[in-house]
Design an enzyme around this catalytic site. Structure first.
Site, short mmCIF file in Angstrom:
data_model
loop_
_atom_site.label_atom_id
_atom_site.label_comp_id
_atom_site.label_asym_id
_atom_site.label_seq_id
_atom_site.Cartn_x
_atom_site.Cartn_y
_atom_site.Cartn_z
N HIS A 293 0.93 -1.23 -0.43
CA HIS A 293 -0.16 0.23 -0.41
C HIS A 293 0.97 1.13 0.01
O HIS A 293 -0.01 2.31 -0.35
CB HIS A 293 -1.02 0.00 0.92
CG HIS A 293 -2.16 -1.24 1.58
ND1 HIS A 293 -1.47 -2.22 2.53
CD2 HIS A 293 -3.22 -1.99 0.59
CE1 HIS A 293 -2.03 -3.98 2.14
NE2 HIS A 293 -3.34 -3.14 1.57
S1 FES Z 1 1.68 -0.80 3.22
FE1 FES Z 1 -0.19 -1.94 4.04
S2 FES Z 1 1.38 -3.68 4.59
FE2 FES Z 1 3.15 -2.14 3.95
#
Ligand code: FES
Length: 138
Positions: free
Chosen positions: A103
């Site tokens: 993410h």
């Molecule tokens: S940014 Fe979501 S698990 Fe690493």
């Protein structure tokens, strides 16, 4: 006498020889089933980590508090993203540290969260130097 594999998996300390890790390189080892990144930081990475205004960080912590005094070139962190547990990639991202592709969390060269949804820095596991070129994790 060394502990057998099942004892190590259950949490016995592990020793890691740092001498083969060149400056600017990272290695990944496993301790208690968790990935541990060991980074041999360059002077540039150390300087960048120490030039940060700590108060501006999402999880304020000095670089000095995250490494061992006299061994500032070595960063040892648990390589599990503090967002949802993916494994970040070393030497990626905007801060010369770690990038989590799941993410988009960005960690700096001290393993501190700088950008993205992760709330906390990459944790530093318990470890100590047993010689100048060897650490014991756990
Ligand atoms: S940014 Fe979501 S698990 Fe690493």
């Amino acid at each position: 006498m060394n502990p057998d594999a099942s004892t190590i998996a259950a949490g016995a300390p592990i020793e890691v020889d740092l001498s083969p890790i060149a400056e600017g390189q990272d290695i990944k080892v496993f301790w208690r089933g968790k990935p541990i990144y060991i980074s041999h930081r360059t002077k540039k990475q150390i300087d960048e980590a120490r030039a940060v205004n700590v108060a501006s960080l999402p999880d304020p912590q000095t670089d000095e508090a995250r490494v061992k005094s006299g061994h500032e070139q070595w960063l040892v962190v648990i390589g599990i993203c503090t967002h949802l547990g993916c494994i970040p990639i070393a030497h990626e991202g905007n801060y010369d540290g770690f990038f989590c592709p799941c993410h988009g969390s960005q960690y700096d060269s001290s393993g501190r969260i700088r950008q993205g949804p992760a709330p906390l820095n990459l944790p530093v596991p318990p470890y100590q130097f047993v010689s100048d070129t060897k650490i014991q994790i756990g």
